[in-house]
Design a protein around this motif. Sequence first.
Motif, PDB file in Angstrom:
ATOM      1  N   TRP A   1      46.461  -3.197  63.892  1.00 39.58           N
ATOM      2  CA  TRP A   1      47.055  -1.957  63.401  1.00 39.58           C
ATOM      3  C   TRP A   1      45.976  -0.983  62.931  1.00 39.58           C
ATOM      4  O   TRP A   1      44.937  -1.373  62.419  1.00 39.58           O
ATOM      5  N   ARG A   2      46.252   0.306  63.106  1.00 38.04           N
ATOM      6  CA  ARG A   2      45.487   1.406  62.506  1.00 38.04           C
ATOM      7  C   ARG A   2      46.517   2.434  62.061  1.00 38.04           C
ATOM      8  O   ARG A   2      47.092   3.144  62.880  1.00 38.04           O
ATOM      9  N   PHE A   3      46.744   2.504  60.768  1.00 40.20           N
ATOM     10  CA  PHE A   3      47.851   3.302  60.239  1.00 40.20           C
ATOM     11  C   PHE A   3      47.682   4.776  60.587  1.00 40.20           C
ATOM     12  O   PHE A   3      46.631   5.369  60.318  1.00 40.20           O
ATOM     13  N   ASP A   4      48.696   5.337  61.213  1.00 45.35           N
ATOM     14  CA  ASP A   4      48.716   6.771  61.518  1.00 45.35           C
ATOM     15  C   ASP A   4      49.157   7.516  60.261  1.00 45.35           C
ATOM     16  O   ASP A   4      50.306   7.414  59.835  1.00 45.35           O
ATOM     17  N   LEU A   5      48.224   8.253  59.680  1.00 42.18           N
ATOM     18  CA  LEU A   5      48.485   8.867  58.381  1.00 42.18           C
ATOM     19  C   LEU A   5      49.621   9.881  58.442  1.00 42.18           C
ATOM     20  O   LEU A   5      50.329  10.083  57.453  1.00 42.18           O
ATOM     21  N   LEU A   6      49.824  10.507  59.592  1.00 41.60           N
ATOM     22  CA  LEU A   6      50.860  11.528  59.702  1.00 41.60           C
ATOM     23  C   LEU A   6      52.212  10.908  60.036  1.00 41.60           C
ATOM     24  O   LEU A   6      53.142  10.947  59.221  1.00 41.60           O
ATOM     25  N   PHE A   7      52.338  10.322  61.217  1.00 43.30           N
ATOM     26  CA  PHE A   7      53.634   9.777  61.639  1.00 43.30           C
ATOM     27  C   PHE A   7      53.996   8.507  60.880  1.00 43.30           C
ATOM     28  O   PHE A   7      55.179   8.246  60.629  1.00 43.30           O
ATOM     29  N   GLY A   8      52.992   7.713  60.505  1.00 41.65           N
ATOM     30  CA  GLY A   8      53.295   6.531  59.710  1.00 41.65           C
ATOM     31  C   GLY A   8      53.856   6.891  58.349  1.00 41.65           C
ATOM     32  O   GLY A   8      54.859   6.318  57.892  1.00 41.65           O
ATOM     33  N   THR A   9      53.225   7.864  57.697  1.00 42.01           N
ATOM     34  CA  THR A   9      53.724   8.305  56.389  1.00 42.01           C
ATOM     35  C   THR A   9      55.105   8.920  56.495  1.00 42.01           C
ATOM     36  O   THR A   9      55.998   8.633  55.674  1.00 42.01           O
ATOM     37  N   LEU A  10      55.314   9.766  57.503  1.00 40.39           N
ATOM     38  CA  LEU A  10      56.615  10.419  57.653  1.00 40.39           C
ATOM     39  C   LEU A  10      57.719   9.410  57.968  1.00 40.39           C
ATOM     40  O   LEU A  10      58.852   9.549  57.480  1.00 40.39           O
TER      41      LEU A  10
ATOM     42  N   LEU B   1      56.906   3.914  63.562  1.00 44.45           N
ATOM     43  CA  LEU B   1      55.738   3.298  62.931  1.00 44.45           C
ATOM     44  C   LEU B   1      54.993   2.398  63.914  1.00 44.45           C
ATOM     45  O   LEU B   1      53.758   2.444  64.001  1.00 44.45           O
ATOM     46  N   ILE B   2      55.728   1.602  64.683  1.00 47.15           N
ATOM     47  CA  ILE B   2      55.099   0.701  65.653  1.00 47.15           C
ATOM     48  C   ILE B   2      54.439   1.498  66.777  1.00 47.15           C
ATOM     49  O   ILE B   2      53.319   1.190  67.210  1.00 47.15           O
ATOM     50  N   ALA B   3      55.117   2.541  67.250  1.00 51.90           N
ATOM     51  CA  ALA B   3      54.586   3.314  68.374  1.00 51.90           C
ATOM     52  C   ALA B   3      53.311   4.064  68.024  1.00 51.90           C
ATOM     53  O   ALA B   3      52.500   4.357  68.909  1.00 51.90           O
ATOM     54  N   THR B   4      53.107   4.387  66.747  1.00 52.36           N
ATOM     55  CA  THR B   4      51.955   5.207  66.361  1.00 52.36           C
ATOM     56  C   THR B   4      50.901   4.457  65.556  1.00 52.36           C
ATOM     57  O   THR B   4      49.748   4.891  65.524  1.00 52.36           O
ATOM     58  N   SER B   5      51.267   3.354  64.896  1.00 53.79           N
ATOM     59  CA  SER B   5      50.329   2.693  63.982  1.00 53.79           C
ATOM     60  C   SER B   5      49.978   1.264  64.367  1.00 53.79           C
ATOM     61  O   SER B   5      48.994   0.728  63.855  1.00 53.79           O
ATOM     62  N   SER B   6      50.749   0.631  65.221  1.00 53.80           N
ATOM     63  CA  SER B   6      50.439  -0.740  65.620  1.00 53.80           C
ATOM     64  C   SER B   6      49.338  -0.722  66.677  1.00 53.80           C
ATOM     65  O   SER B   6      48.714   0.307  66.953  1.00 53.80           O
ATOM     66  N   GLY B   7      49.107  -1.864  67.305  1.00 55.71           N
ATOM     67  CA  GLY B   7      48.146  -1.899  68.400  1.00 55.71           C
ATOM     68  C   GLY B   7      48.534  -0.976  69.536  1.00 55.71           C
ATOM     69  O   GLY B   7      47.669  -0.470  70.258  1.00 55.71           O
ATOM     70  N   ILE B   8      49.832  -0.718  69.693  1.00 59.35           N
ATOM     71  CA  ILE B   8      50.275   0.225  70.731  1.00 59.35           C
ATOM     72  C   ILE B   8      49.738   1.618  70.428  1.00 59.35           C
ATOM     73  O   ILE B   8      49.187   2.290  71.302  1.00 59.35           O
TER      74      ILE B   8
END
Length: 674
Positions: free
Chosen positions: A377-386, A424-431
């Motif tokens: 995972w690499r947390f997407d600060l924008l879409f993950g937070t939203l 969250l998975i589409a933007t912050s997981s390994g995907i």
Amino acid sequence: MAPERTDEVDPTPVRRPTGGMAVLVIVGILLALSVAVALTALSPGRVYAEYGLPDPGDVTRFGQSLVRAIAEVCAAIAVGSLLFAVFLTPAQRGGLLAADGYAAVRAAGWAALGWFLAASAMVPLFVANALGKPVSEVLNPTQLIVYIDALEQAKAWVATALLAGLLAIACRIVLSWGWTFAAFAFSLLCLMPVAVTGHSASGGSHDVGTNSLIFHLLATAFWVGGLVALVAHAYRGGGHLQLAYRRFSKLALICWITLAVSGVINALVRLTPAEVFSTPYGTLVLAKIGALGVLGVVGYFQRQRGVRALGADESRSVLMRLGGIEMLLMLATIGIAVALGGTPPPGEISAQPSTTELLIGYNLDGPPTFLALLLDWRFDLLFGTLSIAAALVYLAGVRRLRKRGDAWPVGRTIAWVAGCLTILIATSSGIGRYSPAMFSVHMGSHMLLSMLAPVLLVLGGPVTLALRALPTAGKDAPTGPREWILALVHSPVSRLLTHPLVALALFVGSFYGLYFSGLFDAALPLHWAHLAMNAHFLLAGYVFYWPVIGIDPAPRRLPPLGRLGLVFASMPFHAFFGIALMSGSTVIGASFYHQLALPWVTDLLSDQRLGGGLTWASGELPLLVVVIALLAQWAKADAKDAKRADRHAESDGDADLTAYNEMLKRMAGGKRDG
């Protein structure tokens, strides 16, 4: 696009504007300029020496700091004034702006004009600083165009000037709440060109740096600009001051937290702990953190005194005095931020990021195995937070209903939370991590964002939940969030977007327009373009599925057969798109993927065909879910109609059936007589 409920005319007498507010704003701007210039003067020529450039001279060096400070102050005032007109002061009946809202829009127009002029002046000043030349040497139009074409941030300032000019024109012609909201949304777009370029958009971890800077700039504009608008409102003697103050106080707390968190994240991207205390950049970061802390303390005591002053005769003078002090501190902080923006981070000159880190912001440890896609995972600060915030706000609404004793279907809650989890998975997981680097993984993320997440979100019924959970404004009370939501749902823009042909064109046309036009190739190297693509996939899917299977009231209600026909009309387009990718012989985004040169992607065409196969195979499953949901809703509606008919028959003794039988008897009797 106007709220359904508005307030009566406020009886508070309105004074003519005095010169006090103008003097205060001018003093604040001069303070911001002084801080920016003073901090710039602490290290004359050092920045240019580090880049190996000659010193362009005092006019260019200090001129850039002065003009950028003016641009950022004007930007904050423009955005904050429109925010005040839309959300902090009520509109009149019929959706027209009241006098207070119109005054704020006029102030936003003047600020946008200043923003336009300052951004225009920033173009040659930035070019001169970037080249290490006096500004007089780059004013030749032909040479300036060549320089602008070679410098991304120069292009950003050109775009900012054009957008700010359009905003200034819009602020001169809008009169209604709806179009003021559109102008406010457009003002946020005006902030983006500069936000997605510069230090945060280059080098390693530029994805985190850019996303954190977006939050930082929005929070700054809302807080600083909103406070300027509030103080100006008090100076004008405007009405509903208590309402505006309460609403702004809630917003200010959120902005302060956002500024603190995003600022720390952005600093950690650029600095090591040792560099915080040993470099000029770290010193400026500490100064900005200190100023933010002072603002938090001052703001807290202001809120406390303001609450005590509400309802008292001296409340207006207290708010003007305390708000003026906080406003001056904020503008001084903008001066520190301007100096920080003109100072290179300590690692920017010496660091040598890898090609992968330079292009996508981070390194990839190996091929995208199943475990890597699941756990890396690499947390997407924008879409993950939203996505997390959207799930929490929804659950808070459900909790409010249940505390009130109202029921809310569990299936809708599960659908909404699953939709947020999909984002969250589409933007912050390994995907999401591998998506910018491999076309096949990108198409997997695309399918999740455009085909699956919107289906789950519309089945959650967020608008219906909000309308039930939020209080209704009384007949003579100011409008609130519930009325704003209703206004947006029934706005002309919503009616246009949910038109079947428009929704279908946005949903399926974007596949062909993005990937087969060269637009995707141009977007691949740009992080902000990836953010825009993800937002488009999500919104286009939501707009398409909303009138088809959505629980919420839509601006256009389609009959059941129309909904089913719209779904079946989209299916061939998805299939043809997947087949076109699988059978194509031209690599999409070839230049970017060749630059990455990932060792486990030796055949770009095979990876593209794999992405086409994923699109073709996965595109049908969400549509099948949609068809099942649509048929279930259709059957449920028929069952409700049947129950309603049964209750009606019981109440009137089955009068309709009796009348129908009598008609048949008369018809049969007429035939026998004939």
